[in-house]
Enzyme design. Structure first.
Site: not given
Length: 157
Positions: A54, A56, A84, A87
């Site tokens: 992801h 992040e 999410c 993260c």
């Protein structure tokens, strides 16, 4: 005049556009320390076939390498879409000081929408949160991406 928050969110949007061009869900992130970007990331799940790739996480990893420490104390994270749960956990574990995000994620948001992970006082670290920075721009690139994805799927049928 562009505010500091808008400037760094535009940097995160630049990362989101990189993901978009790769056919990845267009989310981008940057980690900032002392007014300087020290980590950049965008979604690369499809390219790496890695559920943890992801934006992040990628930005946090790069920032950690830049400072030579997994603790990102006194660092800010700018991300185009609400983080999410995974993260958010990485943000807490990295000891990020502040998170600025653009648009909410009604299906997976773990900062304000579904959960309040970053401010949960049961955890060993809490993060200051600011939302809505360039919200429309951040939401727009996601809407466009999924609109095009639906169109492609429809054409394949």
């Amino acid at each position: 005049m562009v505010s500091e928050q808008e400037f760094f969110m535009n940097e995160a949007l630049t990362e989101a556009k990189k993901a978009y061009l790769l056919g990845e869900v267009p989310i981008g992130a940057v980690v900032v320390h002392n007014g300087k970007v020290i980590g950049r990331g965008h979604n690369l799940r499809e390219r790496f076939q890695d559920a943890t790739a992801h934006a992040e996480v990628m930005a946090i990893q790069e920032a950690g390498r830049a400072v030579g420490n997994w603790r990102l104390v006194d660092c800010d994270l700018y991300v185009t879409i609400e983080p999410c749960l995974m993260c958010s956990g990485a943000i807490v574990n990295a000891r990020v000081s502040r998170v600025f995000y653009g648009a909410p994620d009604n299906k997976a948001g773990a900062v304000d929408t579904l959960y309040d992970t970053l401010r949960d006082d049961r955890l060993n670290h809490q993060v200051e949160v600011h939302s809505g920075i360039l919200r429309e721009k951040c939401a727009s690139i996601m809407k466009q991406f999924f609109k095009e994805a639906r169109k492609r799927r429809k054409q394949l049928k």
